[in-house]
Design a protein around this motif. Structure first.
Motif, PDB file in Angstrom:
ATOM      1  N   THR A   6      21.956   2.563  10.297  1.00 27.07           N
ATOM      2  CA  THR A   6      20.818   2.868   9.444  1.00 27.07           C
ATOM      3  C   THR A   6      20.884   4.311   8.981  1.00 27.07           C
ATOM      4  OG1 THR A   6      19.480   1.233  10.526  1.00 27.07           O
ATOM      5  CG2 THR A   6      18.316   2.916   9.318  1.00 27.07           C
ATOM      6  N   VAL A   7      20.884   4.474   7.695  1.00 26.86           N
ATOM      7  CA  VAL A   7      21.043   5.794   7.117  1.00 26.86           C
ATOM      8  C   VAL A   7      19.717   6.540   7.145  1.00 26.86           C
ATOM      9  CG1 VAL A   7      21.768   7.054   5.066  1.00 26.86           C
ATOM     10  CG2 VAL A   7      22.789   4.848   5.598  1.00 26.86           C
ATOM     11  N   GLN A   8      18.677   5.842   6.763  1.00 24.09           N
ATOM     12  CA  GLN A   8      17.419   6.505   6.535  1.00 24.09           C
ATOM     13  C   GLN A   8      16.301   5.538   6.872  1.00 24.09           C
ATOM     14  OE1 GLN A   8      16.907   7.477   2.437  1.00 24.09           O
ATOM     15  NE2 GLN A   8      15.642   9.243   2.856  1.00 24.09           N
ATOM     16  N   LYS A   9      15.272   6.031   7.503  1.00 20.01           N
ATOM     17  CA  LYS A   9      14.104   5.198   7.769  1.00 20.01           C
ATOM     18  C   LYS A   9      12.870   5.965   7.361  1.00 20.01           C
ATOM     19  CE  LYS A   9      15.566   2.240  11.540  1.00 20.01           C
ATOM     20  NZ  LYS A   9      15.222   1.707  12.851  1.00 20.01           N
ATOM     21  N   ARG A  10      11.870   5.208   6.977  1.00 14.98           N
ATOM     22  CA  ARG A  10      10.665   5.845   6.524  1.00 14.98           C
ATOM     23  C   ARG A  10       9.813   6.219   7.737  1.00 14.98           C
ATOM     24  NH1 ARG A  10       5.733   4.880   4.654  1.00 14.98           N
ATOM     25  NH2 ARG A  10       5.177   5.496   2.527  1.00 14.98           N
ATOM     26  N   THR A  11       9.223   7.380   7.683  1.00 17.26           N
ATOM     27  CA  THR A  11       8.242   7.710   8.721  1.00 17.26           C
ATOM     28  C   THR A  11       6.870   7.510   8.093  1.00 17.26           C
ATOM     29  OG1 THR A  11       8.408  10.001   8.049  1.00 17.26           O
ATOM     30  CG2 THR A  11       9.651   9.360   9.995  1.00 17.26           C
ATOM     31  N   ILE A  12       5.953   7.010   8.881  1.00 12.95           N
ATOM     32  CA  ILE A  12       4.642   6.693   8.318  1.00 12.95           C
ATOM     33  C   ILE A  12       3.585   7.639   8.860  1.00 12.95           C
ATOM     34  CG2 ILE A  12       3.062   4.809   7.780  1.00 12.95           C
ATOM     35  CD1 ILE A  12       5.067   2.910   9.042  1.00 12.95           C
ATOM     36  N   ALA A  13       2.858   8.262   7.955  1.00 14.38           N
ATOM     37  CA  ALA A  13       1.731   9.092   8.370  1.00 14.38           C
ATOM     38  C   ALA A  13       0.472   8.235   8.367  1.00 14.38           C
ATOM     39  CB  ALA A  13       1.570  10.249   7.398  1.00 14.38           C
ATOM     40  N   MET A  14      -0.475   8.557   9.230  1.00 15.51           N
ATOM     41  CA  MET A  14      -1.751   7.843   9.230  1.00 15.51           C
ATOM     42  C   MET A  14      -2.551   8.235   7.995  1.00 15.51           C
ATOM     43  SD  MET A  14      -2.554   5.700  11.569  1.00 15.51           S
ATOM     44  CE  MET A  14      -4.296   5.649  11.978  1.00 15.51           C
ATOM     45  N   ALA A  15      -3.104   7.225   7.338  1.00 15.78           N
ATOM     46  CA  ALA A  15      -3.949   7.509   6.187  1.00 15.78           C
ATOM     47  C   ALA A  15      -5.325   7.939   6.695  1.00 15.78           C
ATOM     48  CB  ALA A  15      -4.084   6.273   5.324  1.00 15.78           C
ATOM     49  N   ASN A  16      -5.826   8.985   6.116  1.00 19.35           N
ATOM     50  CA  ASN A  16      -7.146   9.441   6.541  1.00 19.35           C
ATOM     51  C   ASN A  16      -7.893   9.999   5.356  1.00 19.35           C
ATOM     52  OD1 ASN A  16      -9.256  10.038   8.225  1.00 19.35           O
ATOM     53  ND2 ASN A  16      -8.470  12.065   8.753  1.00 19.35           N
ATOM     54  N   PRO A  17      -8.753   9.277   4.732  1.00 17.73           N
ATOM     55  CA  PRO A  17      -9.049   7.871   5.007  1.00 17.73           C
ATOM     56  C   PRO A  17      -8.076   6.958   4.248  1.00 17.73           C
ATOM     57  CG  PRO A  17     -10.489   8.703   3.298  1.00 17.73           C
ATOM     58  CD  PRO A  17      -9.589   9.846   3.669  1.00 17.73           C
ATOM     59  N   PRO A  18      -8.029   5.645   4.609  1.00 19.51           N
ATOM     60  CA  PRO A  18      -7.135   4.730   3.894  1.00 19.51           C
ATOM     61  C   PRO A  18      -7.552   4.553   2.437  1.00 19.51           C
ATOM     62  CG  PRO A  18      -7.998   3.728   5.913  1.00 19.51           C
ATOM     63  CD  PRO A  18      -8.789   4.959   5.680  1.00 19.51           C
ATOM     64  N   ARG A  19      -6.580   4.323   1.599  1.00 19.44           N
ATOM     65  CA  ARG A  19      -6.850   4.127   0.171  1.00 19.44           C
ATOM     66  C   ARG A  19      -6.413   2.736  -0.273  1.00 19.44           C
ATOM     67  NH1 ARG A  19      -2.513   6.443  -4.020  1.00 19.44           N
ATOM     68  NH2 ARG A  19      -3.152   4.508  -5.002  1.00 19.44           N
ATOM     69  N   VAL A  20      -6.854   2.367  -1.446  1.00 20.37           N
ATOM     70  CA  VAL A  20      -6.453   1.099  -2.074  1.00 20.37           C
ATOM     71  C   VAL A  20      -5.213   1.327  -2.932  1.00 20.37           C
ATOM     72  CG1 VAL A  20      -7.079  -0.540  -3.897  1.00 20.37           C
ATOM     73  CG2 VAL A  20      -8.756   0.052  -2.138  1.00 20.37           C
ATOM     74  N   TRP A  21      -4.245   0.438  -2.771  1.00 21.80           N
ATOM     75  CA  TRP A  21      -3.127   0.357  -3.721  1.00 21.80           C
ATOM     76  C   TRP A  21      -3.382  -0.887  -4.547  1.00 21.80           C
ATOM     77  CZ3 TRP A  21       0.532   4.019  -4.467  1.00 21.80           C
ATOM     78  CH2 TRP A  21       0.623   5.023  -3.499  1.00 21.80           C
ATOM     79  N   LYS A  22      -3.749  -0.686  -5.808  1.00 19.92           N
ATOM     80  CA  LYS A  22      -4.192  -1.815  -6.615  1.00 19.92           C
ATOM     81  C   LYS A  22      -3.056  -2.356  -7.483  1.00 19.92           C
ATOM     82  CE  LYS A  22      -7.241  -4.658  -8.368  1.00 19.92           C
ATOM     83  NZ  LYS A  22      -8.249  -4.343  -9.389  1.00 19.92           N
ATOM     84  N   PHE A  23      -2.904  -3.660  -7.451  1.00 20.99           N
ATOM     85  CA  PHE A  23      -1.902  -4.351  -8.274  1.00 20.99           C
ATOM     86  C   PHE A  23      -2.578  -5.455  -9.066  1.00 20.99           C
ATOM     87  CE2 PHE A  23       0.543  -2.230  -5.074  1.00 20.99           C
ATOM     88  CZ  PHE A  23       1.751  -1.917  -5.675  1.00 20.99           C
TER      89      PHE A  23
END
Lengths: 184, 417
Positions: A6-23
């Motif tokens: 594995t070359v690269q992996k995403r690190t995830i930060a906690m959302a504060n506050p969470p947001r909407v990703w609208k599609f």
């Protein structure tokens, strides 16, 4: 699984506050994860390429706990489980849509994502602060709340177990043709 | 109260009457995994504590999306699946046979009344053989491998009755595109689509496969044609099975009924980027093309290639387009080869590739650059499906593809040959 380096992996930060990703409507699995990334199976590595070419900022900016909201027929197309895995790897835990494509829906439940139906998502805007109360069956986005449908009863056990793998791990065999309750 | 074809199949396999809406743990007669979804299915099988596959005889492994291996990762996936096949005593057709769905049909791995699952959405194609066949994800497949069974919610059905005789150069692909345009991308969501009527009865197996293949493009769980003489004739040398009657009851209950007459149907084209965005070819005629792809599980059979070659005649393809022709299986390739079609396409300027998914996989080869336009006989024109998200994919029949490849722009096949 093959021993990929594995070359690269995403690190995830906690959302504060969470947001909407609208599609919008008919978001297909080729958009969620394009075909050229299907040799990848690690959710966090897949997440680097989620919506690549169609909505590049998602992979860069999505945070743990953000909520994906869409219109009708979310996840149509391929059976690739890479699609819900990529979203899971990006930190999404709940997807709210007016309707889901069948295979994506099952796959999402199976990998431990919660797909919830909301009759009308048109009033929900991209970037709004949002929270889902799964117990109460409500999505709160901006200043409004939206009722959410339930996962069909036969899938609730799988959700409760944390996904189909966990559900199946404890089973030695299954009784075929044992009818369960009607749903949907 | 009568039963739909789907209810009939589940009832017979479960040994008691089953109705749409009920959830059953049904036995799986056959399961197919390929090089894209297979490795994850095997991983999930193991994570579930699977040691031995429940029914190795019923499992088929083959590679079609990235063959011959186009990357080291793909090669590793192939090795991984070969080892699993050997360890479990599973039939591995490897990269020898072609596109999974065509191979499943021509090897007789789907037959009337059977329940078949495949870790690929176009598994619904085997409904052309009178099976209930549906696409599933890798985790569901892991479960099916471990237990030889899977949860199914028995779907409601949409009945599609088709009448009339196809006009010249109009065929099954134009029909299914027109139906998809009418029903919509989710108009048959969670349902089985039963194709019936005189036009379907008069259609050969290749055409029925094209129709059933695209049930998923309307959100369908399955697409089925009740078995008839053509079905049993097709299966004769593929399965040792005595024909038996299987059809929906006349008083079956349907969620939706649609009727179509093909007598005046024009060649159809799905325009970017939705499969249900369908127009008569005349509305997009003249659109310049960079690539034409004739192949896929939808339209890579000998009948499709012969139709394309008929339209082509002794012309050459336009030098403005790259033409890629891929027979959908080794058998279909051989038929095309023996009929002189491979030579004809090659002389005309096409690349004739070995059986595989080709550009429709969107990751192996035949990819599009930003701004390029492709016309394809495959089943999906989603953004980025064949390469760049900035490219455009149009879908059509083999006849329209051939005529358009001759002119270098989208062309009504009736104007060419």
């Amino acid at each position: 699984m093959p021993g990929r380096k594995t070359v690269q992996k995403r690190t995830i930060a906690m959302a504060n506050p969470p947001r909407v990703w609208k599609f919008g409507n008919d978001v297909d699995t080729d958009q969620i994860i394009p075909g050229r990334f299907l040799t990848i199976y690690d959710p966090r590595e897949l997440a680097l390429h989620a919506f690549e070419g169609t909505r590049d900022e998602f992979a860069r900016l999505a945070k743990e706990g953000d909520i994906l909201v869409a219109g009708r027929n979310f996840g149509c197309g391929s059976s690739r489980e890479h699609a819900p895995l990529a979203l899971k790897g990006a930190g999404i835990r709940v997807i709210v849509a007016e309707s889901f494509a069948r295979i994506f829906y099952r796959n999402a439940v199976n990998v431990g994502l919660l797909p919830l139906v909301c009759t009308d998502t048109s009033g929900i805007s991209d970037g709004e602060e949002a929270a889902v109360d799964t117990g109460g069956g409500v999505l709160v986005a901006g200043s409004r709340s939206y009722p959410l449908g339930e996962v069909p009863r036969f899938l609730q056990e799988i959700v409760a177990a944390g996904g189909l793998v966990e559900y199946a791990r404890g089973l030695e065999e299954v009784m075929t043709c044992q009818k369960t309750t009607r749903s949907r | 109260m009568g039963q739909t074809l789907t209810e009939k199949i589940f009832s017979a396999r479960c040994g008691s009457p089953v109705r749409a809406g009920e959830v059953v743990m049904a036995p799986v007669d056959r399961a197919m995994i390929h090089d894209i979804t297979g490795p994850l299915a095997i991983q999930k099988f193991r994570e579930m504590g699977g040691i031995r596959v429940a029914d190795p005889e019923g499992v088929v492994i083959l590679f079609d999306h990235q063959v011959p291996a186009d990357s080291i990762e793909a090669a590793q996936n192939h090795v991984f699946m070969r080892m699993f096949a050997e360890e479990q005593g599973i039939r591995n057709l490897d990269l020898r046979e072609g596109v999974c769905h065509q191979v499943m049909m021509e090897k007789g791995f789907a037959a009337p009344g059977e329940i078949v699952v495949g870790a690929d959405s176009h598994t619904c194609m085997y409904g052309a053989a009178g099976a209930f066949a549906t696409g599933i994800g890798s985790t569901d497949m892991g479960f099916a491998l471990k237990f030889g069974a899977l949860y199914f919610r028995v779907p409601e059905s949409t009945r599609v009755e088709v009448s009339g005789t196809f006009p010249r150069r109009v065929g099954p692909k134009d029909l299914i595109l027109a139906i998809t345009g009418d029903i919509g991308a989710d108009g048959a969501a969670y349902r089985a689509i039963e194709f019936a009527g005189e036009t379907i009865r008069g259609m050969n197996m290749a055409g029925r496969m094209t129709c059933c293949n695209m049930a998923i493009e309307m959100g369908g769980k399955a697409g089925l044609v009740a078995p008839d003489r053509a079905t049993w004739e097709y299966l004769k040398d593929r399965r040792q099975m005595k024909p038996f009657p299987l059809d929906a009851d006349t008083d079956a209950v349907y969620a939706d009924r649609r009727a179509y007459d093909v007598s005046d149907l024009a060649p159809q084209v799905a325009v970017p980027h939705n499969v249900d965005h369908v127009v008569d070819v005349g509305e997009v005629a003249g659109t310049p093309l960079d690539q034409v792809f004739i192949g896929s599980c939808t339209n890579g059979r000998f009948e499709d290639l012969r139709e394309a070659a008929d339209v082509l005649g002794d012309r050459s393809f336009s030098e403005k387009v790259r033409v890629i022709v891929i027979p959908s299986s080794r058998d279909e390739y051989l038929k095309a080869l023996r009929a002189g079609l491979v030579e004809r396409f090659t002389v005309a300027g096409a690349l004739v590739e070995a059986p595989c998914c080709g550009p429709c996989m969107g990751g192996a080869f035949g990819l599009l650059a930003p701004g390029e336009v492709s016309l394809s006989t495959s089943n999906r024109n989603f953004r980025g499906r064949q390469g760049s998200a900035e490219a455009k994919v149009y879908l059509c029949s083999p006849a329209t593809a051939a005529a358009s490849a001759v002119r270098g722009e989208i062309t009504d096949p009736r104007e060419v040959g």
